[in-house]
Design a protein around this motif. Structure first.
Motif, PDB file in Angstrom:
ATOM      1  N   LEU A 177       0.824  -1.124   0.006  1.00 12.78           N
ATOM      2  CA  LEU A 177      -0.045  -0.138   0.264  1.00 12.78           C
ATOM      3  C   LEU A 177       0.951   1.567   0.142  1.00 12.78           C
ATOM      4  N   ALA A 178       2.233   1.384   1.072  1.00 10.45           N
ATOM      5  CA  ALA A 178       3.261   2.512   0.765  1.00 10.45           C
ATOM      6  C   ALA A 178       3.662   2.575  -0.513  1.00 10.45           C
ATOM      7  N   GLU A 179       3.534   1.784  -1.516  1.00 11.53           N
ATOM      8  CA  GLU A 179       4.367   1.656  -2.486  1.00 11.53           C
ATOM      9  C   GLU A 179       2.916   2.309  -3.592  1.00 11.53           C
ATOM     10  N   PHE A 180       1.829   1.844  -3.208  1.00 10.25           N
ATOM     11  CA  PHE A 180       0.965   2.851  -4.508  1.00 10.25           C
ATOM     12  C   PHE A 180       0.257   3.482  -4.144  1.00 10.25           C
ATOM     13  N   ARG A 181       0.652   4.088  -3.064  1.00  7.13           N
ATOM     14  CA  ARG A 181       0.322   6.082  -2.465  1.00  7.13           C
ATOM     15  C   ARG A 181       1.470   6.270  -2.949  1.00  7.13           C
ATOM     16  N   ARG A 182       2.977   5.642  -3.549  1.00  7.90           N
ATOM     17  CA  ARG A 182       4.067   6.446  -3.593  1.00  7.90           C
ATOM     18  C   ARG A 182       3.920   6.803  -5.132  1.00  7.90           C
ATOM     19  N   VAL A 183       3.462   6.003  -5.814  1.00  5.00           N
ATOM     20  CA  VAL A 183       3.480   6.002  -7.030  1.00  5.00           C
ATOM     21  C   VAL A 183       2.072   6.613  -7.883  1.00  5.00           C
ATOM     22  N   LEU A 184       1.432   7.111  -6.796  1.00  4.75           N
ATOM     23  CA  LEU A 184       0.045   7.899  -6.965  1.00  4.75           C
ATOM     24  C   LEU A 184       0.681   9.190  -7.112  1.00  4.75           C
ATOM     25  N   LYS A 185       0.219   9.897  -7.877  1.00  2.37           N
ATOM     26  CA  LYS A 185       0.045  11.193  -7.902  1.00  2.37           C
ATOM     27  C   LYS A 185      -0.737  12.161  -6.425  1.00  2.37           C
ATOM     28  N   PRO A 186      -0.280  12.951  -6.341  1.00  7.29           N
ATOM     29  CA  PRO A 186      -1.275  14.151  -4.857  1.00  7.29           C
ATOM     30  C   PRO A 186      -2.752  13.180  -5.304  1.00  7.29           C
ATOM     31  N   GLY A 187      -3.733  13.438  -4.599  1.00  6.37           N
ATOM     32  CA  GLY A 187      -5.103  13.352  -4.900  1.00  6.37           C
ATOM     33  C   GLY A 187      -5.641  12.054  -5.716  1.00  6.37           C
ATOM     34  N   GLY A 188      -4.274  10.963  -6.255  1.00  5.51           N
ATOM     35  CA  GLY A 188      -5.032   9.670  -6.361  1.00  5.51           C
ATOM     36  C   GLY A 188      -5.578   8.050  -5.982  1.00  5.51           C
ATOM     37  N   ARG A 189      -6.257   8.056  -6.559  1.00  2.00           N
ATOM     38  CA  ARG A 189      -7.039   7.415  -6.419  1.00  2.00           C
ATOM     39  C   ARG A 189      -6.313   5.461  -6.256  1.00  2.00           C
ATOM     40  N   LEU A 190      -6.824   4.901  -5.486  1.00  3.37           N
ATOM     41  CA  LEU A 190      -6.532   3.485  -5.579  1.00  3.37           C
ATOM     42  C   LEU A 190      -7.956   2.838  -5.922  1.00  3.37           C
ATOM     43  N   ILE A 191      -8.122   1.957  -6.622  1.00  3.87           N
ATOM     44  CA  ILE A 191      -9.433   1.120  -6.832  1.00  3.87           C
ATOM     45  C   ILE A 191      -8.843  -0.390  -6.087  1.00  3.87           C
ATOM     46  N   VAL A 192      -9.616  -1.161  -5.188  1.00  2.62           N
ATOM     47  CA  VAL A 192      -9.141  -2.519  -4.180  1.00  2.62           C
ATOM     48  C   VAL A 192     -10.112  -2.892  -4.460  1.00  2.62           C
ATOM     49  N   SER A 193     -10.275  -4.283  -4.772  1.00  2.00           N
ATOM     50  CA  SER A 193     -11.334  -5.488  -5.039  1.00  2.00           C
ATOM     51  C   SER A 193     -10.519  -6.684  -4.192  1.00  2.00           C
ATOM     52  N   GLU A 194     -12.059  -6.667  -2.675  1.00  2.00           N
ATOM     53  CA  GLU A 194     -11.039  -8.731  -1.851  1.00  2.00           C
ATOM     54  C   GLU A 194     -12.875  -8.860  -1.693  1.00  2.00           C
ATOM     55  N   GLU A 195     -12.059  -9.923  -1.784  1.00  2.00           N
ATOM     56  CA  GLU A 195     -13.035 -11.031  -1.408  1.00  2.00           C
ATOM     57  C   GLU A 195     -14.041 -10.054  -0.040  1.00  2.00           C
ATOM     58  N   HIS A 196     -14.868 -10.165   0.215  1.00  2.00           N
ATOM     59  CA  HIS A 196     -15.385 -10.032   1.476  1.00  2.00           C
ATOM     60  C   HIS A 196     -15.067 -11.316   2.720  1.00  2.00           C
ATOM     61  N   PRO A 197     -15.231 -10.036   3.699  1.00  2.50           N
ATOM     62  CA  PRO A 197     -14.278 -10.738   4.673  1.00  2.50           C
ATOM     63  C   PRO A 197     -15.731 -11.806   5.154  1.00  2.50           C
ATOM     64  N   ALA A 198     -16.857 -11.324   5.458  1.00  2.00           N
ATOM     65  CA  ALA A 198     -17.703 -11.907   6.624  1.00  2.00           C
ATOM     66  C   ALA A 198     -17.785 -12.812   4.580  1.00  2.00           C
TER      67      ALA A 198
END
Length: 238
Positions: free
Chosen positions: A121-142
């Motif tokens: 996640l730190a790497e994603f934030r580093r390569v994103l521009k300021p105000g950039g978006r991270l769109i995540v899809s994961e298996e629902h924990p429930a």
């Protein structure tokens, strides 16, 4: 994990084209959350055979795809063409991009292969521009917790826990390890990495899913079921 996906790459790519969860649920949900991507520079992190990358490229985005599996990237090139910007890269390592490169990062069903989300996640934030978006899809924990209990498992919902599955696709077998975690562990990791949650989505399948898989909706008048949990996260980087 890389070798496992190399061995089932062709079969997995074919499954993505037809399955309820991939083709009619996860893929359209991510594209809808991404919205108007024309002119945006987007990294598909863990792009696999490239279906989401293909959709966003068709929407006018300037796309780059990375995956740890060379076999999966071969399938992506068959779909996207030799000119596609694709490279082998492991999400557990430093990403091969400069700071502030991308407007958006897509991480679809990718983080659950990692026990510790923090460095990635730190790497994603580093390569994103300021105000950039991270769109995540994961298996629902429930869904993963209930699935384990219904199959006779005894795992607790809380805490980070490994789950192993044997997959047989295209005449090949692979043993895959997933790291399940509760919702609060996900949101804590996002906050610690410097992301703000803009959207949490428990999407419905696409309208075409009812026609393709009518048996799955007989006892689901809402048209919804627990499968994936999606997030739109905004970088707080100034």
């Amino acid at each position: 994990m890389t070798r496992a996906y190399d061995s089932i790459a062709e079969g997995y790519a074919a499954l993505n084209e037809t399955s309820l969860l991939n083709e009619y649920y996860n893929r359209p949900a991510i594209v809808e959350l991404a919205g108007d991507v024309a002119g945006r520079r987007i990294l598909d992190a863990g792009c696999g055979s490239g279906p989401i990358l293909s959709d966003l490229r068709a929407g006018g985005a300037d796309m780059t795809g990375i995956d740890a599996s060379a076999g999966m990237l071969e399938q992506a090139r068959l779909r996207l063409g030799a000119e596609a910007d694709l490279m082998v890269a492991d999400l557990a390592d430093r990403l091969p991009f400069d700071d502030d490169t991308f407007d958006d990062v897509i991480a679809s069903q990718a983080l659950h292969y990692l026990q510790d989300w923090g460095p990635t996640l730190a790497e994603f934030r580093r390569v994103l521009k300021p105000g950039g978006r991270l769109i995540v899809s994961e298996e629902h924990p429930a869904a993963t917790f209930l699935g384990d209990r219904l199959s006779g498992g005894t795992s607790e919902y809380f805490g980070v826990r490994a789950r192993t599955e044997e997959w047989d696709l295209g005449g090949q077998s692979a043993r895959l390890v997933f790291w399940d975690r509760p919702l609060h562990a996900m949101t804590d990791a996002f906050a610690a990495a410097g992301f703000r949650i803009a959207i949490i989505s428990e999407p419905a399948p696409s309208a075409a899913a009812r026609d393709r898989f009518p048996e799955e909706f007989v006892d689901r008048p809402s048209g919804r079921f627990l499968a994936f949990l999606l997030f739109v996260l905004e970088s707080t980087k100034a």
